[in-house]
Design an enzyme around this catalytic site. Sequence first.
Site, PDB file in Angstrom:
ATOM      1  N   LYS A  53     -31.538 -52.117 -43.699  1.00 33.99           N
ATOM      2  CA  LYS A  53     -29.873 -52.835 -43.813  1.00 33.99           C
ATOM      3  C   LYS A  53     -29.601 -52.666 -42.370  1.00 33.99           C
ATOM      4  O   LYS A  53     -29.041 -53.777 -41.906  1.00 33.99           O
ATOM      5  CB  LYS A  53     -29.255 -51.707 -44.568  1.00 33.99           C
ATOM      6  CG  LYS A  53     -29.670 -51.692 -46.189  1.00 33.99           C
ATOM      7  CD  LYS A  53     -28.602 -50.845 -47.140  1.00 33.99           C
ATOM      8  CE  LYS A  53     -29.032 -51.059 -48.482  1.00 33.99           C
ATOM      9  NZ  LYS A  53     -28.379 -50.035 -49.444  1.00 33.99           N
ATOM     10  N   GLN A  97     -24.968 -44.842 -49.033  1.00 35.29           N
ATOM     11  CA  GLN A  97     -26.382 -44.937 -49.558  1.00 35.29           C
ATOM     12  C   GLN A  97     -26.489 -44.020 -50.888  1.00 35.29           C
ATOM     13  O   GLN A  97     -26.307 -42.786 -50.626  1.00 35.29           O
ATOM     14  CB  GLN A  97     -27.543 -44.757 -48.812  1.00 35.29           C
ATOM     15  CG  GLN A  97     -28.980 -44.964 -49.492  1.00 35.29           C
ATOM     16  CD  GLN A  97     -29.114 -46.483 -49.735  1.00 35.29           C
ATOM     17  OE1 GLN A  97     -28.426 -47.471 -49.155  1.00 35.29           O
ATOM     18  NE2 GLN A  97     -30.000 -46.577 -50.596  1.00 35.29           N
ATOM     19  N   ASP A 120     -20.407 -52.676 -51.004  1.00 32.47           N
ATOM     20  CA  ASP A 120     -21.232 -52.560 -52.333  1.00 32.47           C
ATOM     21  C   ASP A 120     -20.476 -53.008 -53.400  1.00 32.47           C
ATOM     22  O   ASP A 120     -21.163 -53.524 -54.501  1.00 32.47           O
ATOM     23  CB  ASP A 120     -21.455 -51.089 -52.524  1.00 32.47           C
ATOM     24  CG  ASP A 120     -22.729 -50.663 -51.935  1.00 32.47           C
ATOM     25  OD1 ASP A 120     -23.704 -51.430 -51.846  1.00 32.47           O
ATOM     26  OD2 ASP A 120     -23.047 -49.455 -51.385  1.00 32.47           O
TER      27      ASP A 120
HETATM   28  N1  GUN Z   1     -29.134 -47.119 -53.735  1.00 38.30           N
HETATM   29  C1  GUN Z   1     -29.708 -48.254 -54.222  1.00 38.30           C
HETATM   30  N2  GUN Z   1     -29.306 -49.472 -54.252  1.00 38.30           N
HETATM   31  C2  GUN Z   1     -28.199 -49.036 -54.001  1.00 38.30           C
HETATM   32  C3  GUN Z   1     -27.185 -50.037 -53.266  1.00 38.30           C
HETATM   33  O1  GUN Z   1     -26.946 -51.360 -53.617  1.00 38.30           O
HETATM   34  N3  GUN Z   1     -25.873 -49.567 -52.554  1.00 38.30           N
HETATM   35  C4  GUN Z   1     -26.085 -48.128 -52.301  1.00 38.30           C
HETATM   36  N4  GUN Z   1     -24.909 -47.843 -51.565  1.00 38.30           N
HETATM   37  N5  GUN Z   1     -26.884 -47.246 -52.685  1.00 38.30           N
HETATM   38  C5  GUN Z   1     -27.914 -47.679 -53.324  1.00 38.30           C
END
Ligand code: GUN
Length: 283
Positions: A53, A97, A120
């Site tokens: 990311k 995350q 998100d």
């Molecule tokens: N863990 C798995 N997918 C995601 C996501 O799209 N966002 C976040 N913050 N954590 C994740």
Amino acid sequence: MTAHIIDGKSIAQQVRTEWKIRADALKARGITPGLAVIIVGEDPASRVYVANKVKACAELGLHSEHIVMPADTPEAALLGKIAELNRDPKIHGILVQLPVPKHIASNRVLEAISPDKDVDGFHPENVGALVTGNMRFAPCTPFGAMKLLEKSGVAIEGKHAVVVGRSNIVGKPMALMLLQQNATVTICTSKTVDLAKFTRDADILVVATGRPKMITGDMIKPGAAVIDVGINRLPDGKLCGDVDFDSAKQVAGWITPVPGGVGPMTITMLVANTVQAAERSAK
Ligand code: GUN
């Protein structure tokens, strides 16, 4: 019939180019979109996702901060960090995350992020906006899956879309986005009795269960668009989706591979949401 393989890598590249133009326009006005990604703990898969990311942001010339906190970080310390980032004018998007360690309540963490920086789309206010059809931040994975359907020319309106999986991160928001585009939507889970009865009726089938190869070709309607959100590691080390690709591609009209389908789009949509957050803050 052999399905058209939806090339997530190439579509992600195309979509990133579109967002780079918008990011560059902001930068020309002296605003560099900024994303902060927080990871708590050492989960190796999560660390890879987070590193990717941050890398995607750098490639587009965005400002990014990668904050690593130890697994035993108290919840109050994490909330304190989020409060600091909420106030930071260089940061337009904040992502924690998931999953977070068990001693931290994920709902309190998600509610602490300013809804204006919630790239998100997991804050209850943004979830509510999605439910009522006034979406502000689309959760990245389902947003990416919708883009793949759009860019592949798959019609949604009036079609029967079946989503297998009911997570807050993928299944529920995906179902709502399909509904918003006037699909007839059925949500199943891995526990649905006679699951094949539902999946065989799907014009669009989205699978996000975390169960390797659970959807086989005989469970798919000929010509359907199949979006596989799963990413599982097999005992031999290879990655596979929740769909059995080899049998499914003989029946489906379109199908996403794993890897190289939904995965590259998730990160792209995170970049898109960060640029959007910066655009809104500039208004
Ligand atoms: N863990 C798995 N997918 C995601 C996501 O799209 N966002 C976040 N913050 N954590 C994740």
